[in-house]
Design an enzyme around this catalytic site. Structure first.
Site, short mmCIF file in Angstrom:
data_model
loop_
_atom_site.label_atom_id
_atom_site.label_comp_id
_atom_site.label_asym_id
_atom_site.label_seq_id
_atom_site.Cartn_x
_atom_site.Cartn_y
_atom_site.Cartn_z
N HIS A 1 21.28 26.98 -11.55
CA HIS A 1 22.09 28.10 -12.04
C HIS A 1 21.46 29.46 -11.77
O HIS A 1 20.24 29.63 -11.88
CB HIS A 1 22.32 27.94 -13.54
CG HIS A 1 22.90 26.61 -13.91
ND1 HIS A 1 24.12 26.18 -13.47
CD2 HIS A 1 22.41 25.59 -14.66
CE1 HIS A 1 24.36 24.97 -13.94
NE2 HIS A 1 23.33 24.58 -14.66
N GLN B 1 31.01 19.17 -7.49
CA GLN B 1 31.57 17.84 -7.23
C GLN B 1 32.43 17.84 -5.97
O GLN B 1 32.32 16.94 -5.11
CB GLN B 1 32.43 17.38 -8.43
CG GLN B 1 31.65 16.93 -9.64
CD GLN B 1 31.26 18.07 -10.61
OE1 GLN B 1 31.19 19.23 -10.23
NE2 GLN B 1 31.00 17.70 -11.85
N ARG C 1 30.89 33.08 -8.20
CA ARG C 1 29.54 32.78 -8.69
C ARG C 1 28.65 32.41 -7.53
O ARG C 1 29.12 32.19 -6.42
CB ARG C 1 29.58 31.65 -9.74
CG ARG C 1 30.00 30.31 -9.18
CD ARG C 1 29.87 29.16 -10.17
NE ARG C 1 30.17 27.88 -9.53
CZ ARG C 1 30.02 26.69 -10.10
NH1 ARG C 1 29.60 26.60 -11.35
NH2 ARG C 1 30.31 25.59 -9.44
N THR D 1 -4.15 -5.30 0.90
CA THR D 1 -3.47 -4.01 1.08
C THR D 1 -4.31 -3.10 1.99
O THR D 1 -3.77 -2.24 2.67
CB THR D 1 -3.16 -3.31 -0.27
OG1 THR D 1 -4.38 -2.89 -0.87
CG2 THR D 1 -2.40 -4.23 -1.19
N LYS E 1 0.87 -1.19 0.00
CA LYS E 1 0.00 0.00 0.00
C LYS E 1 0.90 1.23 0.00
O LYS E 1 1.86 1.29 0.76
CB LYS E 1 -0.87 0.00 1.27
CG LYS E 1 -2.11 0.84 1.16
CD LYS E 1 -3.15 0.18 0.27
CE LYS E 1 -4.56 0.65 0.56
NZ LYS E 1 -5.52 -0.09 -0.28
O1 URC Z 1 30.36 22.84 -10.21
C1 URC Z 1 30.15 22.61 -11.41
N1 URC Z 1 30.34 21.35 -11.91
C2 URC Z 1 30.15 21.04 -13.23
O2 URC Z 1 30.34 19.86 -13.67
C3 URC Z 1 29.72 22.09 -14.07
N2 URC Z 1 29.43 22.16 -15.39
C4 URC Z 1 29.06 23.43 -15.66
O3 URC Z 1 28.70 23.86 -16.79
N3 URC Z 1 29.13 24.19 -14.53
C5 URC Z 1 29.54 23.39 -13.53
N4 URC Z 1 29.75 23.63 -12.21
#
Ligand code: URC
Length: 307
Positions: free
Chosen positions: A264, A236, A180, A61, A15
């Site tokens: 973004h 990353q 940024r 269920t 469920k």
């Molecule tokens: O931190 C980021 N990782 C990316 O893999 C990536 N690719 C991108 O266009 N901008 C960014 N910024």
């Protein structure tokens, strides 16, 4: 899994989105409150239901749904979403001979106690943003797999983020930058190392506390100290630091997965036919967009130590 004259059948039934709320009242008048959305999935021996229309081995269920309310009633002390999922999974696997394993997941609504004039309210709550999630799998022998997580944790910093040194080719237009915005909506899920019902911690609300602590470690690592912050060379690298901090801090977490879309904020530059330009970007005016967005995700786990 069952073999049926050259065919293979894998099945489960359950469920979904059983919504339940529970209030606990302290003797001193303070109320505690949770709201959960519960999904139940049972792996059970009920082959005749599929192959010959015989439902005699089926847990309905509808019964599963009622069980959620009955067990919520039975839980006379406040408990974590994890512990409630375990209560349910234990019930289904021990009560029904047919059920070999139960998977229960819960999403908790972020109701937070309200403060009025700086004082915690006894029975007033407001809805927050990010959600606490959990998934538990229990089988008849008491083997356990327990994961918890966070959904919808939206975070942003207005500086201390950049992206440089990436591959440049004929399609690359993105300028390199050391200044940024960085914005994401974190989805995290982590596995606890408790692998049997008997190895679970007994402390009440252990997993609720852990959830709060993991969230704090994730946030501290993302933002850095309140004045200086911390520079991020990429989503990353920040994701990895966040995951590493969680595994470093909590020995009972064996792995963590983080999904961190790169939401973004595009610099706004508006040219003008007649000089001067209407808007020239100077780290001030942005176009927020989540479409398209980057998707960055990774899982970090401990290598099993060699005995
Ligand atoms: O931190 C980021 N990782 C990316 O893999 C990536 N690719 C991108 O266009 N901008 C960014 N910024």
């Amino acid at each position: 899994m069952a073999e049926l004259s050259g065919l293979k059948l894998e099945q489960r039934h359950g469920k979904s989105r059983v919504r339940v709320a529970r209030v606990w009242r302290d003797r001193d008048g303070k109320h505690h409150f949770v709201e959960w959305s519960v999904n139940i999935s049972l792996i059970s021996d009920c082959l005749p239901a599929y192959v010959s229309g015989d439902n005699s081995d089926i847990v309905a269920t509808d019964t599963m749904k009622n069980t959620v309310y009955a067990k919520a009633k039975e839980c006379s002390e406040q408990l974590s979403a994890e512990d409630f999922a375990i209560v349910l999974a234990k019930h289904f696997t021990s009560f029904y001979q047919q059920v070999t394993a139960a998977i229960v997941n819960i999403v908790e609504k972020p109701w937070e106690r309200i403060s009025i004039k700086g004082q915690q309210h006894e029975h007033g709550f407001k809805l927050g943003s990010e959600r606490h999630t959990t998934e538990v799998m229990v089988d008849k022998s008491g083997t356990l797999r327990l994961t918890s997580g966070i959904e919808g944790l939206s975070i942003l910093k207005t500086t201390k983020s950049g992206f440089e040194g990436f591959i440049r080719d004929q399609y690359t237009m993105l300028p390199e930058t050391r200044e940024r915005m960085m914005a994401t909506e974190v989805t995290a899920s982590w596995r606890y190392s408790f692998e049997s019902l008997s190895s679970l911690p007994l402390k009440p609300l252990y997993f609720t506390e852990r959830y709060m602590d993991v969230k704090e470690v994730l946030l501290n690592t993302f933002f850095g100290a309140s004045k200086e912050g911390v520079y991020s060379p990429s989503v990353q690298a920040t994701l990895y630091e966040m995951a590493k901090a969680v595994l470093g801090r909590f020995p009972d977490i064996s792995f963590i997965q983080l999904k961190m879309p790169n939401l973004h904020f595009l610099p706004v530059n508006l040219p003008s036919k007649d000089k001067p330009v209407i808007v020239k970007f100077a780290d001030d005016v942005y176009l927020p967009t989540d479409e398209p967005h980057g998707t960055i995700q990774a899982t970090l786990s401990r290598l099993r130590s060699k005995m």
